[in-house]
Design a protein around this motif. Structure first.
Motif, PDB file in Angstrom:
ATOM      1  N   GLU A   9      49.754  57.019  42.998  1.00  0.00           N
ATOM      2  CA  GLU A   9      48.458  57.070  43.686  1.00  0.00           C
ATOM      3  C   GLU A   9      47.438  57.830  42.857  1.00  0.00           C
ATOM      4  O   GLU A   9      46.278  57.429  42.772  1.00  0.00           O
ATOM      5  N   ARG A  10      47.862  58.925  42.224  1.00  0.00           N
ATOM      6  CA  ARG A  10      46.949  59.685  41.369  1.00  0.00           C
ATOM      7  C   ARG A  10      46.520  58.852  40.168  1.00  0.00           C
ATOM      8  O   ARG A  10      45.358  58.869  39.768  1.00  0.00           O
ATOM      9  N   SER A  11      47.458  58.114  39.592  1.00  0.00           N
ATOM     10  CA  SER A  11      47.154  57.260  38.449  1.00  0.00           C
ATOM     11  C   SER A  11      46.153  56.179  38.839  1.00  0.00           C
ATOM     12  O   SER A  11      45.187  55.921  38.123  1.00  0.00           O
ATOM     13  N   ARG A  12      46.390  55.548  39.985  1.00  0.00           N
ATOM     14  CA  ARG A  12      45.487  54.500  40.469  1.00  0.00           C
ATOM     15  C   ARG A  12      44.106  55.082  40.748  1.00  0.00           C
ATOM     16  O   ARG A  12      43.086  54.511  40.379  1.00  0.00           O
ATOM     17  N   GLY A  59      47.215  46.818  44.934  1.00  0.00           N
ATOM     18  CA  GLY A  59      47.994  46.682  43.713  1.00  0.00           C
ATOM     19  C   GLY A  59      47.403  45.758  42.676  1.00  0.00           C
ATOM     20  O   GLY A  59      48.043  45.441  41.678  1.00  0.00           O
ATOM     21  N   VAL A  60      46.174  45.316  42.873  1.00  0.00           N
ATOM     22  CA  VAL A  60      45.529  44.413  41.921  1.00  0.00           C
ATOM     23  C   VAL A  60      44.538  45.226  41.093  1.00  0.00           C
ATOM     24  O   VAL A  60      43.625  45.847  41.638  1.00  0.00           O
ATOM     25  N   GLU A  61      44.723  45.228  39.781  1.00  0.00           N
ATOM     26  CA  GLU A  61      43.827  45.973  38.909  1.00  0.00           C
ATOM     27  C   GLU A  61      42.498  45.234  38.780  1.00  0.00           C
ATOM     28  O   GLU A  61      42.455  44.010  38.684  1.00  0.00           O
ATOM     29  N   THR A  62      41.416  45.987  38.788  1.00  0.00           N
ATOM     30  CA  THR A  62      40.076  45.422  38.753  1.00  0.00           C
ATOM     31  C   THR A  62      39.503  45.511  37.347  1.00  0.00           C
ATOM     32  O   THR A  62      39.619  46.533  36.694  1.00  0.00           O
ATOM     33  N   THR A  63      38.852  44.430  36.909  1.00  0.00           N
ATOM     34  CA  THR A  63      38.229  44.394  35.584  1.00  0.00           C
ATOM     35  C   THR A  63      36.709  44.417  35.734  1.00  0.00           C
ATOM     36  O   THR A  63      36.185  44.064  36.798  1.00  0.00           O
ATOM     37  N   PRO A  64      35.997  44.803  34.684  1.00  0.00           N
ATOM     38  CA  PRO A  64      34.533  44.764  34.756  1.00  0.00           C
ATOM     39  C   PRO A  64      33.996  43.366  35.080  1.00  0.00           C
ATOM     40  O   PRO A  64      33.045  43.224  35.854  1.00  0.00           O
ATOM     41  N   GLY A  65      34.601  42.339  34.525  1.00  0.00           N
ATOM     42  CA  GLY A  65      34.151  40.975  34.831  1.00  0.00           C
ATOM     43  C   GLY A  65      34.256  40.657  36.304  1.00  0.00           C
ATOM     44  O   GLY A  65      33.360  40.035  36.887  1.00  0.00           O
ATOM     45  N   TRP A  66      35.342  41.098  36.923  1.00  0.00           N
ATOM     46  CA  TRP A  66      35.536  40.859  38.354  1.00  0.00           C
ATOM     47  C   TRP A  66      34.432  41.559  39.144  1.00  0.00           C
ATOM     48  O   TRP A  66      33.933  41.011  40.131  1.00  0.00           O
ATOM     49  N   LEU A  67      34.039  42.766  38.706  1.00  0.00           N
ATOM     50  CA  LEU A  67      32.974  43.502  39.396  1.00  0.00           C
ATOM     51  C   LEU A  67      31.676  42.698  39.402  1.00  0.00           C
ATOM     52  O   LEU A  67      30.988  42.614  40.423  1.00  0.00           O
ATOM     53  N   PHE A  68      31.349  42.078  38.258  1.00  0.00           N
ATOM     54  CA  PHE A  68      30.103  41.298  38.173  1.00  0.00           C
ATOM     55  C   PHE A  68      30.184  40.010  38.994  1.00  0.00           C
ATOM     56  O   PHE A  68      29.192  39.592  39.591  1.00  0.00           O
ATOM     57  N   VAL A  69      31.343  39.391  39.035  1.00  0.00           N
ATOM     58  CA  VAL A  69      31.507  38.197  39.874  1.00  0.00           C
ATOM     59  C   VAL A  69      31.296  38.579  41.336  1.00  0.00           C
ATOM     60  O   VAL A  69      30.591  37.887  42.087  1.00  0.00           O
ATOM     61  N   THR A  70      31.899  39.690  41.744  1.00  0.00           N
ATOM     62  CA  THR A  70      31.760  40.151  43.120  1.00  0.00           C
ATOM     63  C   THR A  70      30.307  40.509  43.423  1.00  0.00           C
ATOM     64  O   THR A  70      29.776  40.151  44.480  1.00  0.00           O
ATOM     65  N   ALA A  71      29.646  41.181  42.483  1.00  0.00           N
ATOM     66  CA  ALA A  71      28.236  41.524  42.679  1.00  0.00           C
ATOM     67  C   ALA A  71      27.395  40.257  42.828  1.00  0.00           C
ATOM     68  O   ALA A  71      26.510  40.189  43.680  1.00  0.00           O
TER      69      ALA A  71
END
Length: 169
Positions: A9-12, A59-71
């Motif tokens: 949890e700390r790592s995440r 448990g799904v790691e987020t990428t910068p590209g995913w952030l922009f798609v979501t935005a």
């Protein structure tokens, strides 16, 4: 067992904090340029990272590209829900007599308006938002090489429309 879970949890949490610290300004700027409203941009950026945190918890790691798609998706929702408000703002601006844009700025904006959506979008992502080709590829779900080809075609189309509109004046 509890120590492993706590360490995980700390790592995440640390990974997400680094992502947030690094990418929040870019996501916020992305939203602000499209909305023109710092408050709405903050709301959209906050929602992007709220959704990203839920993904991380799943448990799904987020990428910068995913952030922009979501935005981009959240911005689409915002546009649909505020179409009438935008029209009202336009009328108010006209009534207040805002100073007109320079001739050059007007010509560029007119050219952008005349471009097909696929060309306009990639030019704005690259030049207005300052996204790298790899980031644009992630946003548009295509390879970096395809982004460069699309940018080339969009620049060519822009140049042709802009040149023809200047010659007709």
């Amino acid at each position: 067992m509890e120590n492993q879970q706590t360490a995980s949890e700390r790592s995440r949490s640390a990974r997400f904090t680094r992502l947030y610290t690094r990418e929040y300004p870019r996501v916020h700027a992305f939203a602000r340029r499209r909305t023109g409203d710092p408050g709405v941009a903050e709301d959209i950026a906050a929602e992007v990272f709220r959704i990203a945190w839920e993904r991380e918890l799943g448990g799904v790691e987020t990428t910068p590209g995913w952030l922009f798609v979501t935005a981009r998706n959240l911005l689409g929702n915002h546009y649909r829900s505020s179409a009438r408000l935008a029209e009202l703002h336009g009328r108010i601006g006209e009534e207040l007599g805002r100073s007109p844009a320079s001739a050059e700025t007007s010509a560029v904006l007119e050219t952008l308006d005349r471009l097909p959506e696929r060309h306009r979008e990639i030019l704005l992502l690259s030049y207005w938002d300052g996204l790298a080709a790899a980031e644009i590829g992630g946003l548009l779900d295509c390879r970096t090489s395809a982004v460069w080809v699309r940018l080339h075609r969009a620049r060519k189309a822009f140049r042709e429309i802009h040149t023809s509109s200047r010659e007709s004046v």
